[in-house]
Structure formats: structure tokens, C-alpha cells
Design a protein around this motif. Sequence first.
Motif, PDB file in Angstrom:
ATOM      1  N   ILE A 174      -5.089   0.311  37.997  1.00 35.53           N
ATOM      2  CA  ILE A 174      -5.722   0.715  39.260  1.00 35.53           C
ATOM      3  C   ILE A 174      -7.198   0.341  39.263  1.00 35.53           C
ATOM      4  CG2 ILE A 174      -6.383   2.715  40.668  1.00 35.53           C
ATOM      5  CD1 ILE A 174      -3.690   3.985  39.623  1.00 35.53           C
ATOM      6  N   VAL A 175      -7.920   0.728  38.203  1.00 37.41           N
ATOM      7  CA  VAL A 175      -9.360   0.461  38.161  1.00 37.41           C
ATOM      8  C   VAL A 175      -9.642  -1.043  38.110  1.00 37.41           C
ATOM      9  CG1 VAL A 175     -11.482   0.840  36.838  1.00 37.41           C
ATOM     10  CG2 VAL A 175      -9.843   2.690  37.105  1.00 37.41           C
ATOM     11  N   GLY A 176      -8.732  -1.777  37.490  1.00 40.04           N
ATOM     12  CA  GLY A 176      -8.928  -3.225  37.430  1.00 40.04           C
ATOM     13  C   GLY A 176      -8.706  -3.924  38.756  1.00 40.04           C
ATOM     14  N   GLY A 177      -8.244  -3.171  39.763  1.00 43.91           N
ATOM     15  CA  GLY A 177      -8.025  -3.775  41.080  1.00 43.91           C
ATOM     16  C   GLY A 177      -6.721  -4.549  41.163  1.00 43.91           C
ATOM     17  N   LEU A 178      -5.776  -4.213  40.294  1.00 46.09           N
ATOM     18  CA  LEU A 178      -4.512  -4.938  40.306  1.00 46.09           C
ATOM     19  C   LEU A 178      -3.493  -4.290  41.252  1.00 46.09           C
ATOM     20  CD1 LEU A 178      -4.134  -5.618  36.464  1.00 46.09           C
ATOM     21  CD2 LEU A 178      -5.213  -7.055  38.201  1.00 46.09           C
ATOM     22  N   MET A 179      -3.534  -2.955  41.379  1.00 47.32           N
ATOM     23  CA  MET A 179      -2.569  -2.279  42.245  1.00 47.32           C
ATOM     24  C   MET A 179      -2.929  -2.477  43.704  1.00 47.32           C
ATOM     25  SD  MET A 179      -0.276  -0.741  40.349  1.00 47.32           S
ATOM     26  CE  MET A 179       0.335   0.876  40.761  1.00 47.32           C
ATOM     27  N   MET A 180      -4.224  -2.368  44.016  1.00 43.78           N
ATOM     28  CA  MET A 180      -4.701  -2.666  45.376  1.00 43.78           C
ATOM     29  C   MET A 180      -6.086  -3.279  45.242  1.00 43.78           C
ATOM     30  SD  MET A 180      -5.221   1.267  46.524  1.00 43.78           S
ATOM     31  CE  MET A 180      -3.977   2.055  45.531  1.00 43.78           C
ATOM     32  N   PRO A 181      -6.486  -4.067  46.244  1.00 41.30           N
ATOM     33  CA  PRO A 181      -7.761  -4.782  46.108  1.00 41.30           C
ATOM     34  C   PRO A 181      -8.923  -3.815  45.956  1.00 41.30           C
ATOM     35  CG  PRO A 181      -6.546  -5.493  48.075  1.00 41.30           C
ATOM     36  CD  PRO A 181      -5.818  -4.333  47.500  1.00 41.30           C
TER      37      PRO A 181
END
Lengths: 246, 293
Positions: A174-181
Motif C-alpha cells: 500500500i505505502v509503495g503505491g502498488l495497490m492504488m496510485p
Amino acid sequence: MSSLILAHTRYQALEQLRVPIGLLASSLFPAISMLAFVVPFAGGDPLAATTATGSMMLIGAMSAALMSLSISVSQDREQPWNPYLRTLPAGPFPRFAGRILTTMGMMLISVIPVLVIAGLFTEATITVPRLLLGVAAVLVSSIPFMLIGLFIGFAMPSKAAIAVSQILFFPLAIVGGLMMPLQVMPAFVETISRFVPSRGAGELVWWLATGVEPKVLPLVTLVIWTLVAGAAAAWAYRRDEGRRFS
Amino acid sequence: MTVLARTVEVTRRYGSTLALDSVSLDIRPGELVGLLGPNGAGKSTLINLFVGLRRPTSGTVEVLGGSPADPLVRRGIGVTPQESGLPEVLRVGELVDFVSAHFPDRADRSELLARFDLGDLVKRQIGGLSGGQKRRLAVALAFAGNPRLVFLDEPTTGLDVEARRALWDGIRAFHAEGGTVLLTSHYLEEIEALAQRVVVVGQGRVLADDTVQAIRDMVGVRRVSLVAAELPELPGVIAHHREDGRVHLVTADPDRLVVELVRSGAAFSGLEIRPTSLEEAFLAITAKEASHV
């Protein structure tokens, strides 16, 4: 040597394929996320859809690297089969290589449903060279996660490894921006994300798949994470050897 | 090479526990050596040192002229895994192939499986095998690389008599072709049936090392058995147990025991004095050792 690597890879791969739940988990989860989040929200925009497809491929790879690897390593350590393997005439290298190759195989399989969904239900577009570069980027950027998986697997009993790898996996994704931008998330998340390896991995994959210029700091962070995780995995491996075999 | 494997004054500690105390042991080519000792005597530690799983705290361990930590040296040895840990999802044939892949000189797969009566199970998943079949497979794996020296740690524990004899035949066949075996067992009958040389370990030391016959004779203990309801305290009794109404007493001095028995005035009948089995000799050796401490 290469025939031993082959024997160990074959052995590990058979174990994974005969109990395909791990494989299913790492391929099903990104496919479902793809259908739930990417298709309805980003499916219409070619760049957003392509970027999101890269993210989902990375999520599948992270799941194989962090969860499957750590759990299988820690479970194997608890089996009486493990000391027997050490009496066979081979050093630790073929076994390590077998594990890494099998995990990479799982990653490549988990990428397939994501790509199929992207091709059928979104406007994602990509050229063949960019696709290959993107998949290669997924494999390369999964190295720090494999090292973290090995660290957890060698440092913890299997019950703890299951819990810890899951606890790490979701926040990282999530924090890496993989689940949503990251653009749709609060600003402080974007700030934190520069320092987690999943952001750097994402930047690398997005860059090679879409050509969008990456941020430098997350890439540097990714390299540092790789070095630290490598040192930690080597330390945990030696500590485990020292405890049980010295 | 006159010695195939040896330890020279090997000491091994686990923290403050002394598992092996300056043990020197030679295993010569073609020998079938039985390793005997109570639980915690140091048998497993000794085997673990020979197969490279542990390193000695002091002293040296030598196998086939080298260190067991060297994978090249381990090409010449065969080890049995615990059957409880065999990878369940693999098929029998796949597992044999996997183990064989580590050795330059490989036993023929179907011949190997046939020797341990597993010929028709090549395609079966290991998780579906019976306990006895797993055990036989585990022992068969020790022979997959045509080793010169094999370490068998309790190879037949938990097997029925028939399966045990089948395994013994496999081990004897290997020995008959010149193979060397170091064997531990819970069953003294097994050591008596297979081994020529017996090494008794207790409290981390080698207490006796000789032929089966010599070990029996050396301790010179006899078994006195009789029928009696109740017996007084008798001198020199090393071990005793009751079975089917008979009392069995193991002693180094049967004459004195019988004299004391008659003197005590206790009622008894059916007196017999016989030479001991290896088991009784073993008890005598370890009991003697314990009384020294």
C-alpha cells in the motif's frame, strides 16, 4: 554443479506444484485486485492502466518473494529432512539457487493472469520490448523482497514467519503505491513511500514498462534496501547454521 | 587405507553438557560395526560428527582420508534420513533421483528399490506410503550413491519382524560386497544378527569395543532364573526382571548368589544358570560404569 542446481530446482518446483496453494495465492491475489481496482478505476486510461498492471505484477512477485519463500524456508528448517540434505555431497549453493529459481518461476506464472486481464479488460498498451523489460524489472526488483523473505525464513519459526511476512506485505504494497496510485493518497504517504523498497521497485517497473521518468530517491532507497536485506539474510543464515550444525 | 573413518580424542560439548569425552574410534574397511548405548550416551553425536552435521569441540574426525565437512568426501558415504521427514509430495522415484543426482557413482534405481522391496512403488507419492515402506525407502537412500561407508541410525525401529529381516538382508548384501557399515539400534538382537564388532558407549565414552562374542565373555555375567514368590535382597545383582512367573537375575557371581539364596531360606524352584545375551552384557557394562561415577 549445474546438474545439482537443476536437481534442486526440480525438487523445489515439484513441491510447489504438487501443493499449489502458494502458487494460487500469489497469482490469484493480484488477478483479483486487478479486476476489483484497476479495471473499474483505471481501465480506461492507457497510461494509468499500464502503470497499474505493472504494480499488480509486482504485487504477485512480492507475495511469492516475501510470503512463499519465508514460509517454505522456515518450515523446511523444522523438518528432520533438512539435516539429511546437509549430509548429501553439496554445499548450500545448489539449494539456494533452486529456491531462487523456483520463486522466480512462481513470479512468472503469477504475472500471466494479470497480463491477460490487462489485455482483455483495460486500455493498457505496451510494445513487446517494453513488456519484456517490464517483466525483467519485476524479477530484478523482487530481489530485495526475496532477501527479506530469506531473512525471515532463517530467523523465525514458521508460525512467526507466516504472520510477519503478511504483516510486512500489505503495508509495503500500500505505502509503495502498488495497490492504488500514490496521487490519490495523503501527501505524507508519498513522503514515507520514498523510503520503502516497494516504491523503488514500482518506480523501476513503471519506468521500464511505460517510459515515465522515475524519481531517483526511491531507486537509491531500493539499492540500499537490497544491500541491507542481503546482509541480514546472510547473518540469519549463518546464525541458524551455527546454532544447529556447529 | 587401513582406516576408513576415525575419531581421534574427540570431545564434544553442548553448552555445559559433555556429550563425547575424548573418544578415539577406528572403523576399518569391510567392517560392520554396531554402536550400542543408552539414550543420551553420545551415539547420535558420534554419528553426527562422522556425517559432517556437527563439528567436534576438540580432536579430529576423519572420513575416507578427509574431513566430513568437505562435500567431496561425503560422496563416499551414505546416510539415512528420519522417515518422518521425507518430503511427502514427491514420488518414490523422484526422491531417489534427487538424492542420486548428488553422487557421481549412482546405484541403478530399479535395482536399488527392488533390493529394499520397493520395486512396485516407484510412482507412488511418499505421503501415501506405510510407515514400514517409508522406513525402507529412507534406508535405501543411504545406498543411492554406491557409498563405501554407510551410517545407519536405528534402521529398523518400528518395523515388524518380516520387514526387519528384509532390511537386514539388504544391509548384509551391501556388507558382503565389501561395504562398511556403522549401525546403531535399539534392538540388541539386531546388533547380534548383523554386527561382528560392537562398540558400547556410555556417558560420552567408549566403554567397550570388541567382537560380539568377546563382549559377552568379557563381562562374564550369567543369568540366574528361578520361580519364586518373593526374594530377599541378594548380593551382586546387576539387573532383574520378572517374566511369566519367573524371576531373572543378572550377576557376575552366580555361585555366591545361589549360596546366599539358599541361606536366606526363601522358597524357590526351577533354578537355571545360563550365559547371558548381549543385552545383559550391555546392561552389565553400563551399570558398572554408572556405579563408578
